[in-house]
Design a protein around this motif. Structure first.
Motif, PDB file in Angstrom:
ATOM      1  N   MET A  51       0.835  -1.167   0.000  1.00  0.00           N
ATOM      2  CA  MET A  51       0.000   0.000   0.000  1.00  0.00           C
ATOM      3  C   MET A  51       0.883   1.233   0.000  1.00  0.00           C
ATOM      4  O   MET A  51       1.749   1.396   0.835  1.00  0.00           O
ATOM      5  N   ALA A  52       0.674   2.117  -0.946  1.00  0.00           N
ATOM      6  CA  ALA A  52       1.463   3.339  -1.057  1.00  0.00           C
ATOM      7  C   ALA A  52       0.964   4.359  -0.046  1.00  0.00           C
ATOM      8  O   ALA A  52      -0.214   4.401   0.292  1.00  0.00           O
ATOM      9  N   THR A  53       1.884   5.171   0.429  1.00  0.00           N
ATOM     10  CA  THR A  53       1.487   6.237   1.350  1.00  0.00           C
ATOM     11  C   THR A  53       1.508   7.558   0.612  1.00  0.00           C
ATOM     12  O   THR A  53       2.254   7.755  -0.339  1.00  0.00           O
ATOM     13  N   GLU A  54       0.677   8.457   1.065  1.00  0.00           N
ATOM     14  CA  GLU A  54       0.610   9.791   0.472  1.00  0.00           C
ATOM     15  C   GLU A  54       1.865  10.574   0.846  1.00  0.00           C
ATOM     16  O   GLU A  54       2.373  10.442   1.961  1.00  0.00           O
ATOM     17  N   PRO A  55       2.375  11.398  -0.071  1.00  0.00           N
ATOM     18  CA  PRO A  55       3.545  12.214   0.284  1.00  0.00           C
ATOM     19  C   PRO A  55       3.160  13.261   1.325  1.00  0.00           C
ATOM     20  O   PRO A  55       2.032  13.729   1.359  1.00  0.00           O
ATOM     21  N   ARG A  56       4.128  13.587   2.169  1.00  0.00           N
ATOM     22  CA  ARG A  56       3.902  14.613   3.196  1.00  0.00           C
ATOM     23  C   ARG A  56       4.331  15.958   2.625  1.00  0.00           C
ATOM     24  O   ARG A  56       5.449  16.113   2.183  1.00  0.00           O
ATOM     25  N   TRP A  57       3.427  16.927   2.663  1.00  0.00           N
ATOM     26  CA  TRP A  57       3.717  18.249   2.120  1.00  0.00           C
ATOM     27  C   TRP A  57       3.988  19.274   3.205  1.00  0.00           C
ATOM     28  O   TRP A  57       4.273  20.419   2.913  1.00  0.00           O
ATOM     29  N   ASP A  58       3.900  18.866   4.446  1.00  0.00           N
ATOM     30  CA  ASP A  58       4.199  19.808   5.517  1.00  0.00           C
ATOM     31  C   ASP A  58       5.492  19.393   6.211  1.00  0.00           C
ATOM     32  O   ASP A  58       6.083  18.383   5.898  1.00  0.00           O
ATOM     33  N   ASP A  59       5.930  20.201   7.162  1.00  0.00           N
ATOM     34  CA  ASP A  59       7.184  19.936   7.851  1.00  0.00           C
ATOM     35  C   ASP A  59       6.998  19.220   9.183  1.00  0.00           C
ATOM     36  O   ASP A  59       7.941  19.093   9.950  1.00  0.00           O
ATOM     37  N   THR A  60       5.795  18.762   9.491  1.00  0.00           N
ATOM     38  CA  THR A  60       5.581  18.093  10.764  1.00  0.00           C
ATOM     39  C   THR A  60       6.197  16.699  10.706  1.00  0.00           C
ATOM     40  O   THR A  60       6.103  16.008   9.705  1.00  0.00           O
ATOM     41  N   PRO A  61       6.848  16.290  11.785  1.00  0.00           N
ATOM     42  CA  PRO A  61       7.459  14.961  11.788  1.00  0.00           C
ATOM     43  C   PRO A  61       6.390  13.876  11.832  1.00  0.00           C
ATOM     44  O   PRO A  61       5.303  14.083  12.358  1.00  0.00           O
ATOM     45  N   SER A  62       6.707  12.730  11.268  1.00  0.00           N
ATOM     46  CA  SER A  62       5.777  11.605  11.332  1.00  0.00           C
ATOM     47  C   SER A  62       5.668  11.142  12.782  1.00  0.00           C
ATOM     48  O   SER A  62       6.486  11.485  13.633  1.00  0.00           O
ATOM     49  N   ALA A  63       4.653  10.322  13.064  1.00  0.00           N
ATOM     50  CA  ALA A  63       4.464   9.823  14.432  1.00  0.00           C
ATOM     51  C   ALA A  63       5.698   9.076  14.917  1.00  0.00           C
ATOM     52  O   ALA A  63       6.109   9.213  16.061  1.00  0.00           O
ATOM     53  N   GLU A  64       6.322   8.279  14.045  1.00  0.00           N
ATOM     54  CA  GLU A  64       7.518   7.539  14.438  1.00  0.00           C
ATOM     55  C   GLU A  64       8.663   8.485  14.784  1.00  0.00           C
ATOM     56  O   GLU A  64       9.403   8.257  15.728  1.00  0.00           O
ATOM     57  N   ASP A  65       8.831   9.553  14.000  1.00  0.00           N
ATOM     58  CA  ASP A  65       9.917  10.501  14.250  1.00  0.00           C
ATOM     59  C   ASP A  65       9.729  11.258  15.551  1.00  0.00           C
ATOM     60  O   ASP A  65      10.690  11.715  16.151  1.00  0.00           O
ATOM     61  N   ARG A  66       8.497  11.422  15.994  1.00  0.00           N
ATOM     62  CA  ARG A  66       8.259  12.137  17.246  1.00  0.00           C
ATOM     63  C   ARG A  66       8.727  11.329  18.446  1.00  0.00           C
ATOM     64  O   ARG A  66       9.013  11.889  19.495  1.00  0.00           O
ATOM     65  N   TYR A  67       8.779  10.009  18.314  1.00  0.00           N
ATOM     66  CA  TYR A  67       9.079   9.161  19.454  1.00  0.00           C
ATOM     67  C   TYR A  67      10.460   8.526  19.421  1.00  0.00           C
ATOM     68  O   TYR A  67      10.864   7.890  20.365  1.00  0.00           O
ATOM     69  N   GLU A  68      11.174   8.685  18.312  1.00  0.00           N
ATOM     70  CA  GLU A  68      12.531   8.159  18.226  1.00  0.00           C
ATOM     71  C   GLU A  68      13.298   8.918  17.163  1.00  0.00           C
ATOM     72  O   GLU A  68      12.797   9.141  16.065  1.00  0.00           O
ATOM     73  N   ARG A  69      14.527   9.305  17.507  1.00  0.00           N
ATOM     74  CA  ARG A  69      15.403   9.969  16.545  1.00  0.00           C
ATOM     75  C   ARG A  69      16.839   9.540  16.788  1.00  0.00           C
ATOM     76  O   ARG A  69      17.248   9.296  17.913  1.00  0.00           O
ATOM     77  N   THR A  70      17.600   9.504  15.705  1.00  0.00           N
ATOM     78  CA  THR A  70      19.015   9.161  15.760  1.00  0.00           C
ATOM     79  C   THR A  70      19.802  10.266  15.072  1.00  0.00           C
ATOM     80  O   THR A  70      19.398  10.743  14.013  1.00  0.00           O
ATOM     81  N   PHE A  71      20.915  10.645  15.680  1.00  0.00           N
ATOM     82  CA  PHE A  71      21.755  11.715  15.162  1.00  0.00           C
ATOM     83  C   PHE A  71      23.195  11.233  15.112  1.00  0.00           C
ATOM     84  O   PHE A  71      23.625  10.461  15.957  1.00  0.00           O
ATOM     85  N   LEU A 113      12.859  16.678  22.087  1.00  0.00           N
ATOM     86  CA  LEU A 113      11.973  16.910  23.222  1.00  0.00           C
ATOM     87  C   LEU A 113      10.822  17.840  22.855  1.00  0.00           C
ATOM     88  O   LEU A 113       9.699  17.663  23.338  1.00  0.00           O
ATOM     89  N   GLY A 114      11.091  18.816  21.986  1.00  0.00           N
ATOM     90  CA  GLY A 114      10.026  19.711  21.538  1.00  0.00           C
ATOM     91  C   GLY A 114       8.939  18.959  20.795  1.00  0.00           C
ATOM     92  O   GLY A 114       7.743  19.164  21.029  1.00  0.00           O
ATOM     93  N   ALA A 115       9.341  18.070  19.902  1.00  0.00           N
ATOM     94  CA  ALA A 115       8.370  17.256  19.158  1.00  0.00           C
ATOM     95  C   ALA A 115       7.639  16.311  20.100  1.00  0.00           C
ATOM     96  O   ALA A 115       6.421  16.113  19.974  1.00  0.00           O
ATOM     97  N   LEU A 116       8.358  15.745  21.047  1.00  0.00           N
ATOM     98  CA  LEU A 116       7.749  14.834  22.000  1.00  0.00           C
ATOM     99  C   LEU A 116       6.753  15.559  22.901  1.00  0.00           C
ATOM    100  O   LEU A 116       5.634  15.081  23.129  1.00  0.00           O
ATOM    101  N   ARG A 166      21.051   8.575  20.129  1.00  0.00           N
ATOM    102  CA  ARG A 166      19.721   8.046  19.824  1.00  0.00           C
ATOM    103  C   ARG A 166      18.823   8.357  21.001  1.00  0.00           C
ATOM    104  O   ARG A 166      19.195   8.131  22.155  1.00  0.00           O
ATOM    105  N   MET A 167      17.649   8.909  20.705  1.00  0.00           N
ATOM    106  CA  MET A 167      16.680   9.230  21.747  1.00  0.00           C
ATOM    107  C   MET A 167      15.367   8.551  21.398  1.00  0.00           C
ATOM    108  O   MET A 167      14.921   8.600  20.255  1.00  0.00           O
ATOM    109  N   ARG A 168      14.769   7.937  22.407  1.00  0.00           N
ATOM    110  CA  ARG A 168      13.542   7.186  22.180  1.00  0.00           C
ATOM    111  C   ARG A 168      12.613   7.333  23.379  1.00  0.00           C
ATOM    112  O   ARG A 168      13.049   7.246  24.527  1.00  0.00           O
TER     113      ARG A 168
END
Length: 144
Positions: free
Chosen positions: A1-21, A41-44, A81-83
């Motif tokens: 199943m294809a997903t719709e492209p994101r046209w805004d700058d809001t992070p996806s639900a997964e990105d809000r709860y885990e990030r790696t730098f 932390l701001g997104a969280l 990595r923050m989760r």
């Protein structure tokens, strides 16, 4: 199943709860790691605010201490990595040294450090170090 492209700058639900730098291992990366943690932390907080305001500050302080220790004791690139966990935030700092951190005596009148590792243990609910072939991972858990 294809997903719709994101046209805004809001992070996806997964990105809000885990990030790696990833960082090169330069002195300026200490500030960059803190800013990366602040962005996470701001997104969280937009979805799940901290139970106490000081939790935000504690996490930023621990990330800063861990990054500063990497620069001082483990030359080379490092990762952060923050989760979000059930009851807090799991922070993992990966570096290139296989030497486990050891507490050092703290002498406030003479300077020279020695308080960072004690501070990490005081602010975190759990601290562990996992050594592997390429270096080590420091895992810390903090309340949120």
């Amino acid at each position: 199943m294809a997903t719709e492209p994101r046209w805004d700058d809001t992070p996806s639900a997964e990105d809000r709860y885990e990030r790696t730098f990833s960082f090169a291992g330069e002195l300026r990366n200490v500030t960059e790691a803190r800013l990366a943690a602040e962005g996470f932390l701001g997104a969280l907080a937009a979805q799940s605010p901290p139970a106490a305001h000081e939790y935000w500050d504690d996490i930023l302080l621990v990330v800063t201490e861990l990054a500063a220790n990497v620069i001082q004791y483990a030359p080379g690139p490092f990762g952060l990595r923050m989760r979000r966990t059930f009851d807090g935030v799991h922070v993992t700092m990966r570096d290139t040294s296989t030497t486990k951190p050891e507490p050092r005596p703290f002498h406030p009148r003479t300077g020279g450090g020695g308080i960072g590792w004690h501070l990490v243990h005081t602010l975190c609910t759990q601290v562990s170090v996992v050594v592997h072939d390429e270096g080590k991972d420091i895992h810390v858990f903090l309340p949120w």
